[in-house]
Enzyme design. Structure first.
Site: not given
Length: 185
Positions: A14, A19, A65, A67, A113
């Site tokens: 990632y 994001h 993460y 969320n 989120n």
């Protein structure tokens, strides 16, 4: 004392995604204050600490993460007893054109989120530095879009936005929030 949080997802896969622009920006800012991150499992994050003109700065990258970012934020906020007005969250925003920056206090989560998770735990009256990553073209799924890497051209634009934030971050430390906001236009 000030808490500066960059939102993103942990892991190499990632690292350069849209994001994760919050992580990327936070690392750039923290570098300016000659500090480095270390894992703090009890806070569910990587954390770096520094001081500037007698003010303690706490930089946080949640390892939960996106969320579940609120879990890390509440752990650090509670431990250090940091009021909402001293919390700054840096995150991606698909509703802003790539490279555009907006600074605001409070408000909705815009479907993000990470912000939903934080808002659900500590209220929403903290400061946000929103970095535009643009919207997906055609019918690409939003989740796929934000979890994909920037193209080389896009990354150059994103880096320019990050540099603008970093170069003016001292205004936040001096509590010149309106001046910081005006420089982000």
């Amino acid at each position: 004392m000030m808490l500066i949080i960059g939102l993103g997802n942990p892991g190499k896969e990632y690292e350069h995604t849209r994001h994760n622009i919050g992580f990327i920006a936070l690392e750039n800012i923290a570098k300016q204050y000659e500090t480095s991150f270390s894992v703090k499992k009890k806070f569910h994050c990587e954390i770096a600490e520094s001081t500037n003109n007698g003010q303690k700065l706490i930089f946080v990258k949640p390892t939960t993460y996106m969320n579940l970012s609120g879990k890390s934020v509440i752990a650090v906020k509670t431990y250090y007893n940091i009021p909402l007005e001293k919390i700054f969250v840096i995150h991606d925003d698909i509703d802003l054109e790539l490279g555009k920056i907006k600074f605001k206090t409070g408000g909705g989560n815009g479907g993000h989120n990470g912000l939903k998770s934080i808002d659900g735990i500590i209220e929403n009256n903290y400061h946000r530095i929103r970095i535009g990553v643009g919207r997906p073209q055609n019918s690409q799924d939003v989740a796929d879009y934000v979890l994909n890497n920037f193209s080389k051209t896009e990354y150059v634009i994103a880096e320019q936005a990050i540099d603008k934030i970093t170069d003016n971050f001292n205004l936040i430390l001096e509590n010149k929030l309106e001046e910081f906001k005006s420089k982000m236009v």
